[in-house]
Design an enzyme around this catalytic site. Structure first.
Site, short mmCIF file in Angstrom:
data_model
loop_
_atom_site.label_atom_id
_atom_site.label_comp_id
_atom_site.label_asym_id
_atom_site.label_seq_id
_atom_site.Cartn_x
_atom_site.Cartn_y
_atom_site.Cartn_z
N SER A 87 0.82 -1.22 0.00
CA SER A 87 0.00 0.00 0.00
C SER A 87 0.85 1.27 0.00
CB SER A 87 -0.94 0.02 1.21
OG SER A 87 -1.90 -1.01 1.12
N GLY B 263 -4.47 -1.82 -0.87
CA GLY B 263 -3.64 -1.56 -2.04
C GLY B 263 -3.31 -0.08 -2.16
N GLY C 241 -2.41 3.75 -4.36
CA GLY C 241 -2.88 4.58 -5.46
C GLY C 241 -4.24 5.20 -5.25
N CYS D 165 -9.59 -1.42 3.45
CA CYS D 165 -8.83 -0.26 2.99
C CYS D 165 -9.13 0.06 1.52
CB CYS D 165 -7.34 -0.47 3.25
SG CYS D 165 -6.44 1.09 3.42
N MET D 166 -8.22 -0.23 0.58
CA MET D 166 -8.53 -0.02 -0.84
C MET D 166 -9.76 -0.80 -1.24
SD MET D 166 -7.94 1.31 -3.84
CE MET D 166 -6.28 2.00 -3.86
N ASN E 85 -3.78 3.11 6.97
CA ASN E 85 -2.78 3.50 5.99
C ASN E 85 -3.48 3.83 4.69
OD1 ASN E 85 -0.67 3.80 4.19
ND2 ASN E 85 -0.36 1.59 3.97
N GLY F 166 -4.45 7.40 1.84
CA GLY F 166 -4.42 8.80 1.51
C GLY F 166 -5.70 9.29 0.89
N HIS G 76 -7.25 -1.54 9.06
CA HIS G 76 -6.68 -2.88 8.94
C HIS G 76 -6.95 -3.73 10.18
CE1 HIS G 76 -4.30 -2.42 5.20
NE2 HIS G 76 -4.34 -1.14 5.53
N GLU H 180 -6.53 -6.82 10.55
CA GLU H 180 -5.52 -7.87 10.70
C GLU H 180 -4.28 -7.38 11.46
OE1 GLU H 180 -3.80 -5.43 7.58
OE2 GLU H 180 -5.85 -6.10 7.98
#
Length: 386
Positions: free
Chosen positions: A50, A246, A248, A275-276, A315, A317, A358, A360
């Site tokens: 990521s 992930g 981007g 997340c992503m 994590n 952006g 996350h 995990e």
């Protein structure tokens, strides 16, 4: 053994300079400069896909105190563009360590700079927002470096998932020597002949620890490329789907979003996004995303709702927009309690849910583990009802 120090410079897109040192004497690396507020976890951070094409500032004053081991890597390849630290420990101590961080940085050729005021840098990024920068030992011609930074691609619109996803489908097993998670267990997979469920993990930049948590629930795991479509999923006859983390800009991945939309429309099985994966699911269901000023990166982010909170590892952006489009098919299950951005959603009529953090990573340490249990519960109920 004391390593030789070489002068280095961090130059930011806005012209700000920080002078420090490096253990390498030939570096030039550009990327988006971000910061992580975690006290621990530097190995997991450096190996997390990521963080692709980012330079990570560690806000904790000293990293490397526990060295590097063979078990905590989140991926087999390193995608970061560099690290920034106040100090890097030369005398680590931990019963699992196999090498120190300094040797690791040199062996893996990870660009780095240390000895700078990371508190001042973090305050600068919080005030002006994350931006591109360059770590280099070429401290004379800063104008040339500035041109290189300006020509470095921005994170907005950057389709980085294609660079980190697996190129072909593969099973993830307890005895998989490439996993980096269970390679220390020289034994046969005890669940090989009696898995509870078969999970398809769509790899957007998956962390090994996500796969290991599914194995803890006796799941058979098949990891698929990010561009996998409904027909691939159907042929596998899986019991559930997990969309991983992930790197981007999620909104730039239109082909993946369309595939996930079709999967949601035609696969009436539980889907869990992390997340992503959370952002892709939200986009597939009509929501929008936006870039955060300086993102959420650390292991101390509170998330929750209705007087209940959990400490989460984050994590990212980008975040899902809080607007009316969320009310049509989705309900918000979690907010980030620092800035009230959306941290979790659930589908109103389907067994689909996702979180912007996350579970995990276990920073609570077990505050968020119930999400994996809930995923398994949805699969159990789905099989009963069908």
């Amino acid at each position: 053994m004391k390593r030789k120090h070489y002068p280095a410079i961090l130059l930011l897109e806005d012209g700000t300079k920080y002078y420090g040192w490096s253990f390498s004497n030939s570096i030039k690396s550009t990327g988006e400069v971000v910061f992580n507020t975690g006290i621990t976890g530097y190995q997991e951070i450096m190996t997390d896909p990521s963080y692709a094409e980012q330079i990570i500032t560690f806000t904790y004053p000293e990293i490397g105190n526990t060295g590097i081991n063979e078990e905590d890597n989140e991926a087999n390849k390193i995608y970061i563009r560099g690290i920034i630290a106040k100090n890097i420990s030369n005398k680590p101590s931990n019963w699992r360590q196999t090498k120190n961080l300094i040797d690791y940085l040199i062996q893996k050729k990870i660009p780095h700079i240390f000895g700078i005021d990371t508190r001042a840098l973090t305050k600068h990024l919080r005030h002006y927002g994350v931006m591109n920068g360059c770590i280099t030992d070429s401290i004379i011609n800063t104008e040339m470096i500035q041109v290189i930074i300006e020509n470095t691609s921005k994170m907005t619109g950057n389709r980085l998932v294609n660079k980190v996803t697996t190129k072909k489908l593969y099973p993830f097993l307890l005895t998989n020597k490439n996993s980096g998670i269970y390679s220390h267990l020289n034994q046969k997979n005890p669940f090989e002949n009696h898995y509870l469920f078969h999970i398809a993990v769509i790899d957007l930049g998956v962390k090994n620890n996500i796969l290991s948590r599914l194995i803890d629930y006796n799941c058979k795991i098949t990891v698929l490329p990010a561009d996998s479509n409904y027909y691939t999923i159907k042929q596998l006859q899986v019991d559930g789907i997990l969309l991983s983390n992930g790197p981007g800009d999620p909104s730039s991945m239109t082909d993946i979003i369309n595939n996930v939309k079709n999967i949601i429309d035609f696969c009436n099985i539980p889907i869990f996004g992390i997340c992503m994966g959370h952002q892709i699911i939200s986009l597939a269901l009509g929501a929008e995303t936006f870039k955060l000023k300086f993102g959420h990166r650390g292991i101390n982010h509170p998330a929750g709702m209705n007087q209940q909170a959990e400490i989460t590892s984050q994590n990212h952006g980008f975040a899902v927009k809080l607007n009316s489009s969320l009310n049509k098919k989705l309900a918000i299950s979690h907010f980030n309690l620092n800035d009230s951005t959306v941290a979790g959603i659930i589908h109103k009529n389907r067994p689909i849910f996702s979180v912007q953090y996350h579970p995990e990573a276990s920073p609570g340490p077990h505050d968020s583990d119930y999400l994996f249990k809930h995923f398994i519960y949805l699969i159990e109920q789905s099989k009963i009802n069908h």
